[in-house]
Enzyme design. Structure first.
Site, short mmCIF file in Angstrom:
data_model
loop_
_atom_site.label_atom_id
_atom_site.label_comp_id
_atom_site.label_asym_id
_atom_site.label_seq_id
_atom_site.Cartn_x
_atom_site.Cartn_y
_atom_site.Cartn_z
N TYR A 141 0.79 -1.32 0.09
CA TYR A 141 0.07 0.02 -0.09
C TYR A 141 0.80 1.14 0.03
O TYR A 141 0.56 2.12 -0.55
CB TYR A 141 -0.90 -0.02 1.26
CG TYR A 141 -1.86 1.21 1.34
CD1 TYR A 141 -3.22 1.14 0.54
CD2 TYR A 141 -1.64 2.16 2.26
CE1 TYR A 141 -4.03 1.98 0.77
CE2 TYR A 141 -2.63 3.01 2.31
CZ TYR A 141 -3.94 3.29 1.52
OH TYR A 141 -4.76 4.31 1.74
N LYS A 191 1.00 4.40 -2.83
CA LYS A 191 0.49 5.50 -2.55
C LYS A 191 1.81 6.43 -2.94
O LYS A 191 1.59 7.67 -3.20
CB LYS A 191 0.14 5.60 -1.18
CG LYS A 191 -1.28 4.71 -0.88
CD LYS A 191 -2.29 5.51 -1.82
CE LYS A 191 -3.79 4.81 -1.76
NZ LYS A 191 -4.68 5.40 -2.38
P1 NAP Z 1 -13.66 2.28 0.63
O1 NAP Z 1 -14.44 2.67 1.58
O2 NAP Z 1 -12.99 0.94 0.89
O3 NAP Z 1 -14.16 2.50 -0.74
C1 NAP Z 1 -13.25 2.22 -1.80
C2 NAP Z 1 -13.69 2.61 -3.14
O4 NAP Z 1 -12.96 2.16 -4.11
C3 NAP Z 1 -15.12 1.61 -3.39
O5 NAP Z 1 -16.00 2.20 -3.91
C4 NAP Z 1 -14.65 0.52 -4.24
O6 NAP Z 1 -15.55 -0.03 -5.14
C5 NAP Z 1 -13.46 1.25 -5.10
N1 NAP Z 1 -12.47 0.37 -5.92
C6 NAP Z 1 -11.83 -0.38 -4.98
N2 NAP Z 1 -10.96 -1.15 -5.94
C7 NAP Z 1 -11.36 -0.63 -7.24
C8 NAP Z 1 -11.16 -1.00 -8.80
N3 NAP Z 1 -10.07 -1.92 -9.12
N4 NAP Z 1 -11.70 -0.43 -9.65
C9 NAP Z 1 -12.64 0.23 -9.41
N5 NAP Z 1 -13.09 0.96 -8.12
C10 NAP Z 1 -12.53 0.32 -7.24
O7 NAP Z 1 -12.08 3.31 0.72
P2 NAP Z 1 -12.10 4.79 1.33
O8 NAP Z 1 -11.60 4.59 2.70
O9 NAP Z 1 -13.11 5.60 1.07
O10 NAP Z 1 -10.68 5.05 0.72
C11 NAP Z 1 -10.73 5.98 -0.38
C12 NAP Z 1 -9.26 6.22 -1.08
O11 NAP Z 1 -8.76 6.98 0.09
C13 NAP Z 1 -8.39 4.88 -1.15
O12 NAP Z 1 -7.40 5.05 -2.19
C14 NAP Z 1 -7.55 4.95 0.01
O13 NAP Z 1 -6.48 4.35 -0.02
C15 NAP Z 1 -7.30 6.40 -0.01
N6 NAP Z 1 -7.21 6.59 1.74
C16 NAP Z 1 -8.30 6.21 2.74
C17 NAP Z 1 -7.77 6.52 4.03
C18 NAP Z 1 -8.67 6.07 5.34
O14 NAP Z 1 -8.33 6.39 6.40
N7 NAP Z 1 -9.81 5.72 4.94
C19 NAP Z 1 -6.65 6.98 4.40
C20 NAP Z 1 -5.64 7.42 3.63
C21 NAP Z 1 -6.04 7.34 2.14
P3 NAP Z 1 -16.82 -1.25 -4.51
O15 NAP Z 1 -17.78 -0.14 -3.78
O16 NAP Z 1 -17.33 -1.51 -5.92
O17 NAP Z 1 -16.26 -2.14 -3.85
#
Ligand code: NAP
Length: 248
Positions: A156, A160
Protein backbone atom coordinates in the site's frame (compact mmCIF):
# COMPACT_ATOMS: atom_id res chain seq x y z
CA UNK A 1 -18.67 26.49 -1.48
CA UNK A 2 -17.04 26.46 -4.93
CA UNK A 3 -19.35 26.45 -7.92
CA UNK A 4 -19.07 23.49 -10.28
CA UNK A 5 -22.21 24.28 -12.27
CA UNK A 6 -22.10 22.39 -15.59
CA UNK A 7 -18.66 20.94 -14.82
CA UNK A 8 -18.20 17.22 -15.40
CA UNK A 9 -16.42 15.36 -12.63
CA UNK A 10 -15.27 11.73 -12.80
CA UNK A 11 -14.74 10.11 -9.40
CA UNK A 12 -13.33 6.60 -9.08
CA UNK A 13 -14.13 4.59 -5.97
CA UNK A 14 -17.38 6.54 -5.65
CA UNK A 15 -19.35 3.60 -4.27
CA UNK A 16 -18.44 4.16 -0.63
CA UNK A 17 -16.43 6.17 1.85
CA UNK A 18 -14.38 9.12 0.68
CA UNK A 19 -15.30 8.75 -3.00
CA UNK A 20 -19.04 8.67 -2.30
CA UNK A 21 -18.79 11.82 -0.19
CA UNK A 22 -16.76 13.52 -2.92
CA UNK A 23 -19.27 12.55 -5.60
CA UNK A 24 -22.13 13.90 -3.42
CA UNK A 25 -20.29 17.14 -2.68
CA UNK A 26 -19.45 17.82 -6.32
CA UNK A 27 -23.12 17.17 -7.18
CA UNK A 28 -24.18 19.54 -4.38
CA UNK A 29 -21.91 22.18 -5.93
CA UNK A 30 -23.67 21.83 -9.30
CA UNK A 31 -21.46 19.30 -11.10
CA UNK A 32 -22.48 16.36 -13.25
CA UNK A 33 -20.75 13.32 -11.79
CA UNK A 34 -19.59 10.06 -13.38
CA UNK A 35 -19.41 7.70 -10.41
CA UNK A 36 -17.07 4.75 -10.89
CA UNK A 37 -16.67 1.72 -8.67
CA UNK A 38 -15.91 -1.97 -9.10
CA UNK A 39 -19.43 -3.27 -8.55
CA UNK A 40 -22.56 -2.14 -10.30
CA UNK A 41 -24.52 -2.44 -7.04
CA UNK A 42 -22.14 -0.11 -5.24
CA UNK A 43 -21.93 2.76 -7.75
CA UNK A 44 -25.61 2.21 -8.64
CA UNK A 45 -26.66 2.70 -5.01
CA UNK A 46 -24.36 5.72 -4.70
CA UNK A 47 -25.88 7.31 -7.78
CA UNK A 48 -29.45 6.65 -6.56
CA UNK A 49 -28.60 8.34 -3.25
CA UNK A 50 -27.02 11.34 -5.00
CA UNK A 51 -29.83 11.72 -7.53
CA UNK A 52 -32.52 11.57 -4.84
CA UNK A 53 -31.02 14.80 -3.47
CA UNK A 54 -29.72 16.32 -6.72
CA UNK A 55 -31.88 15.00 -9.58
CA UNK A 56 -29.98 13.66 -12.61
CA UNK A 57 -26.64 14.84 -11.25
CA UNK A 58 -24.88 11.47 -11.35
CA UNK A 59 -24.51 8.36 -13.50
CA UNK A 60 -22.96 5.04 -12.51
CA UNK A 61 -20.12 3.33 -14.39
CA UNK A 62 -18.96 0.02 -12.94
CA UNK A 63 -15.42 -0.81 -14.06
CA UNK A 64 -12.22 -2.24 -12.63
CA UNK A 65 -9.75 0.66 -12.86
CA UNK A 66 -6.89 -1.85 -13.06
CA UNK A 67 -8.16 -3.04 -16.44
CA UNK A 68 -6.83 -0.59 -19.05
CA UNK A 69 -9.02 -1.60 -21.97
CA UNK A 70 -12.16 -1.66 -19.82
CA UNK A 71 -11.28 1.83 -18.54
CA UNK A 72 -10.79 3.08 -22.12
CA UNK A 73 -14.22 1.73 -23.06
CA UNK A 74 -15.91 3.35 -20.05
CA UNK A 75 -14.12 6.65 -20.73
CA UNK A 76 -15.59 6.65 -24.26
CA UNK A 77 -19.07 6.04 -22.83
CA UNK A 78 -18.63 8.82 -20.24
CA UNK A 79 -17.51 11.26 -22.93
CA UNK A 80 -20.43 10.28 -25.15
CA UNK A 81 -22.84 10.74 -22.20
CA UNK A 82 -21.45 14.04 -20.85
CA UNK A 83 -19.57 15.58 -23.80
CA UNK A 84 -16.57 16.74 -21.76
CA UNK A 85 -14.62 16.12 -18.54
CA UNK A 86 -13.29 18.89 -16.28
CA UNK A 87 -12.15 17.06 -13.16
CA UNK A 88 -10.77 13.57 -12.61
CA UNK A 89 -10.49 12.23 -9.07
CA UNK A 90 -8.43 9.04 -8.84
CA UNK A 91 -9.71 7.78 -5.51
CA UNK A 92 -10.28 4.03 -6.00
CA UNK A 93 -8.02 2.15 -3.63
CA UNK A 94 -7.66 -1.10 -1.73
CA UNK A 95 -5.49 -2.61 1.00
CA UNK A 96 -4.12 -6.16 1.30
CA UNK A 97 -2.12 -5.76 4.49
CA UNK A 98 0.50 -8.16 5.82
CA UNK A 99 4.06 -8.15 7.03
CA UNK A 100 6.66 -8.71 4.31
CA UNK A 101 7.33 -12.23 5.67
CA UNK A 102 3.76 -13.16 4.82
CA UNK A 103 2.83 -10.87 1.97
CA UNK A 104 2.00 -12.79 -1.17
CA UNK A 105 2.91 -11.66 -4.66
CA UNK A 106 -0.80 -11.49 -5.49
CA UNK A 107 -1.35 -9.07 -2.56
CA UNK A 108 1.41 -6.85 -3.92
CA UNK A 109 0.02 -7.00 -7.48
CA UNK A 110 -3.60 -6.40 -6.49
CA UNK A 111 -2.75 -3.25 -4.53
CA UNK A 112 -0.31 -1.81 -7.08
CA UNK A 113 -2.70 -2.64 -9.95
CA UNK A 114 -5.65 -0.86 -8.38
CA UNK A 115 -4.01 2.03 -6.53
CA UNK A 116 -1.24 2.99 -8.95
CA UNK A 117 -1.93 1.42 -12.34
CA UNK A 118 -5.60 2.33 -11.88
CA UNK A 119 -4.67 6.03 -11.67
CA UNK A 120 -2.44 5.61 -14.74
CA UNK A 121 -5.26 3.95 -16.71
CA UNK A 122 -7.79 6.60 -15.73
CA UNK A 123 -5.48 9.55 -16.36
CA UNK A 124 -4.44 8.19 -19.74
CA UNK A 125 -8.08 7.65 -20.72
CA UNK A 126 -9.20 11.16 -19.70
CA UNK A 127 -6.15 13.32 -20.41
CA UNK A 128 -7.33 14.60 -23.80
CA UNK A 129 -10.70 15.92 -22.61
CA UNK A 130 -9.00 17.35 -19.50
CA UNK A 131 -6.59 19.25 -21.75
CA UNK A 132 -9.56 20.72 -23.61
CA UNK A 133 -11.28 21.83 -20.38
CA UNK A 134 -11.05 25.44 -19.23
CA UNK A 135 -9.60 24.43 -15.85
CA UNK A 136 -8.64 20.76 -16.17
CA UNK A 137 -7.98 19.18 -12.78
CA UNK A 138 -6.59 15.82 -11.69
CA UNK A 139 -6.68 14.88 -8.02
CA UNK A 140 -4.99 11.69 -6.89
CA UNK A 141 -5.91 10.29 -3.50
CA UNK A 142 -2.64 9.12 -1.98
CA UNK A 143 -2.14 8.56 1.76
CA UNK A 144 0.11 9.57 4.65
CA UNK A 145 1.32 5.96 4.46
CA UNK A 146 2.90 6.86 1.12
CA UNK A 147 4.87 9.57 2.93
CA UNK A 148 5.94 7.76 6.11
CA UNK A 149 5.46 4.04 5.40
CA UNK A 150 3.82 1.53 7.74
CA UNK A 151 4.77 -1.93 8.95
CA UNK A 152 2.39 -4.39 7.31
CA UNK A 153 1.60 -2.09 4.40
CA UNK A 154 4.65 -2.29 2.10
CA UNK A 155 2.41 -2.81 -0.94
CA UNK A 156 0.00 0.00 0.00
CA UNK A 157 2.81 2.42 0.93
CA UNK A 158 4.62 1.71 -2.35
CA UNK A 159 1.42 2.30 -4.33
CA UNK A 160 0.67 5.57 -2.54
CA UNK A 161 4.28 6.82 -2.74
CA UNK A 162 4.26 5.88 -6.43
CA UNK A 163 1.12 7.95 -6.86
CA UNK A 164 3.03 10.98 -5.58
CA UNK A 165 5.78 10.60 -8.21
CA UNK A 166 3.06 10.02 -10.79
CA UNK A 167 1.26 13.20 -9.66
CA UNK A 168 4.37 15.37 -9.99
CA UNK A 169 5.23 13.96 -13.42
CA UNK A 170 1.71 14.40 -14.78
CA UNK A 171 1.63 17.92 -13.29
CA UNK A 172 4.77 18.77 -15.26
CA UNK A 173 3.52 17.13 -18.46
CA UNK A 174 0.10 18.78 -18.48
CA UNK A 175 1.08 22.19 -17.10
CA UNK A 176 1.43 23.56 -20.63
CA UNK A 177 -2.29 22.89 -21.09
CA UNK A 178 -3.10 24.51 -17.71
CA UNK A 179 -4.25 21.19 -16.27
CA UNK A 180 -3.24 20.93 -12.63
CA UNK A 181 -2.50 17.62 -10.94
CA UNK A 182 -2.24 17.33 -7.17
CA UNK A 183 -2.29 14.58 -4.57
CA UNK A 184 -4.22 14.48 -1.33
CA UNK A 185 -2.64 12.52 1.51
CA UNK A 186 -5.39 11.68 3.99
CA UNK A 187 -4.40 10.46 7.43
CA UNK A 188 -6.71 8.02 9.19
CA UNK A 189 -10.23 8.72 8.02
CA UNK A 190 -13.24 6.89 9.45
CA UNK A 191 -14.55 4.70 6.57
CA UNK A 192 -15.06 0.98 5.80
CA UNK A 193 -11.28 0.80 5.30
CA UNK A 194 -10.57 1.89 8.90
CA UNK A 195 -13.67 0.17 10.39
CA UNK A 196 -11.81 -3.12 10.04
CA UNK A 197 -9.03 -1.99 12.43
CA UNK A 198 -9.28 -3.25 16.02
CA UNK A 199 -9.56 -0.91 19.00
CA UNK A 200 -5.93 -1.28 20.10
CA UNK A 201 -4.69 -0.22 16.68
CA UNK A 202 -7.05 2.77 16.70
CA UNK A 203 -5.71 3.77 20.17
CA UNK A 204 -2.14 3.53 18.85
CA UNK A 205 -3.06 5.61 15.80
CA UNK A 206 -4.70 8.31 17.94
CA UNK A 207 -1.46 8.55 19.92
CA UNK A 208 0.29 9.71 16.74
CA UNK A 209 -2.30 12.34 15.75
CA UNK A 210 -1.78 15.77 17.36
CA UNK A 211 -5.47 16.66 16.88
CA UNK A 212 -6.36 13.39 18.71
CA UNK A 213 -9.18 12.25 16.47
CA UNK A 214 -9.69 10.35 13.23
CA UNK A 215 -10.62 12.48 10.27
CA UNK A 216 -13.92 12.20 8.49
CA UNK A 217 -14.78 11.99 4.81
CA UNK A 218 -15.79 15.66 4.73
CA UNK A 219 -12.22 16.65 5.72
CA UNK A 220 -10.91 15.02 2.55
CA UNK A 221 -13.77 16.19 0.35
CA UNK A 222 -13.37 19.86 1.30
CA UNK A 223 -9.76 19.73 0.14
CA UNK A 224 -10.65 17.95 -3.11
CA UNK A 225 -13.28 20.57 -3.93
CA UNK A 226 -10.79 23.35 -3.30
CA UNK A 227 -8.06 21.75 -5.44
CA UNK A 228 -10.64 21.22 -8.20
CA UNK A 229 -11.83 24.83 -8.09
CA UNK A 230 -10.81 27.68 -10.39
CA UNK A 231 -9.32 29.39 -7.30
CA UNK A 232 -6.65 26.66 -7.01
CA UNK A 233 -5.32 27.40 -10.51
CA UNK A 234 -1.77 28.14 -9.29
CA UNK A 235 -1.36 24.94 -7.24
CA UNK A 236 0.06 21.95 -9.08
CA UNK A 237 2.34 19.00 -8.38
CA UNK A 238 1.67 19.29 -4.65
CA UNK A 239 0.88 16.73 -1.97
CA UNK A 240 -1.54 18.15 0.58
CA UNK A 241 -2.02 16.17 3.77
CA UNK A 242 -5.28 16.21 5.71
CA UNK A 243 -4.17 14.18 8.71
CA UNK A 244 -4.73 15.99 11.99
CA UNK A 245 -1.07 17.00 12.03
CA UNK A 246 0.27 13.45 11.86
CA UNK A 247 2.97 14.15 9.25
CA UNK A 248 3.85 17.74 10.10
P1 NAP B 1 -13.45 2.29 0.74
O1 NAP B 1 -14.50 2.77 1.68
O2 NAP B 1 -12.88 0.93 0.91
O3 NAP B 1 -14.00 2.45 -0.76
C1 NAP B 1 -13.17 2.16 -1.85
C2 NAP B 1 -13.90 2.43 -3.16
O4 NAP B 1 -12.97 2.12 -4.22
C3 NAP B 1 -15.11 1.54 -3.36
O5 NAP B 1 -16.15 2.27 -4.00
C4 NAP B 1 -14.60 0.45 -4.32
O6 NAP B 1 -15.56 -0.09 -5.18
C5 NAP B 1 -13.61 1.24 -5.14
N1 NAP B 1 -12.63 0.36 -5.76
C6 NAP B 1 -11.74 -0.46 -5.15
N2 NAP B 1 -11.03 -1.14 -6.07
C7 NAP B 1 -11.48 -0.74 -7.29
C8 NAP B 1 -11.16 -1.08 -8.62
N3 NAP B 1 -10.22 -1.98 -8.90
N4 NAP B 1 -11.84 -0.48 -9.62
C9 NAP B 1 -12.81 0.43 -9.36
N5 NAP B 1 -13.15 0.79 -8.11
C10 NAP B 1 -12.50 0.22 -7.09
O7 NAP B 1 -12.18 3.28 0.75
P2 NAP B 1 -11.97 4.73 1.40
O8 NAP B 1 -11.55 4.55 2.81
O9 NAP B 1 -13.10 5.62 1.07
O10 NAP B 1 -10.66 5.19 0.62
C11 NAP B 1 -10.73 5.91 -0.60
C12 NAP B 1 -9.30 6.27 -1.02
O11 NAP B 1 -8.68 7.03 0.03
C13 NAP B 1 -8.41 5.05 -1.26
O12 NAP B 1 -7.56 5.31 -2.34
C14 NAP B 1 -7.62 4.95 0.02
O13 NAP B 1 -6.39 4.31 -0.17
C15 NAP B 1 -7.45 6.41 0.39
N6 NAP B 1 -7.19 6.65 1.79
C16 NAP B 1 -8.09 6.26 2.75
C17 NAP B 1 -7.79 6.51 4.08
C18 NAP B 1 -8.74 6.12 5.17
O14 NAP B 1 -8.34 6.26 6.35
N7 NAP B 1 -9.93 5.67 4.90
C19 NAP B 1 -6.60 7.14 4.43
C20 NAP B 1 -5.71 7.50 3.43
C21 NAP B 1 -6.03 7.27 2.11
P3 NAP B 1 -16.77 -1.04 -4.62
O15 NAP B 1 -17.64 -0.11 -3.83
O16 NAP B 1 -17.43 -1.52 -5.86
O17 NAP B 1 -16.12 -2.12 -3.81
Amino acid sequence: MSNFQDKVVVVSGAGRGIGLEMAKSFAAAGAKVAAISRNESSCGAAVNAINSEFPEAARAYPVDVADGSAVDAVAKTILADFGSVDVLVNNAGITRDGLMMRMKEEDWDAVLDTNLKGAFNMTKAFQRPLMKAEHGRIINVSSVIGLIGNAGQANYAASKAGLIGFTKSVARELAGKKVTCNAIAPGFIATDMTDSLDEKIIEAILGKIPLKELGNVADVTALALFLASAEARYITGQVVATDGGMTM
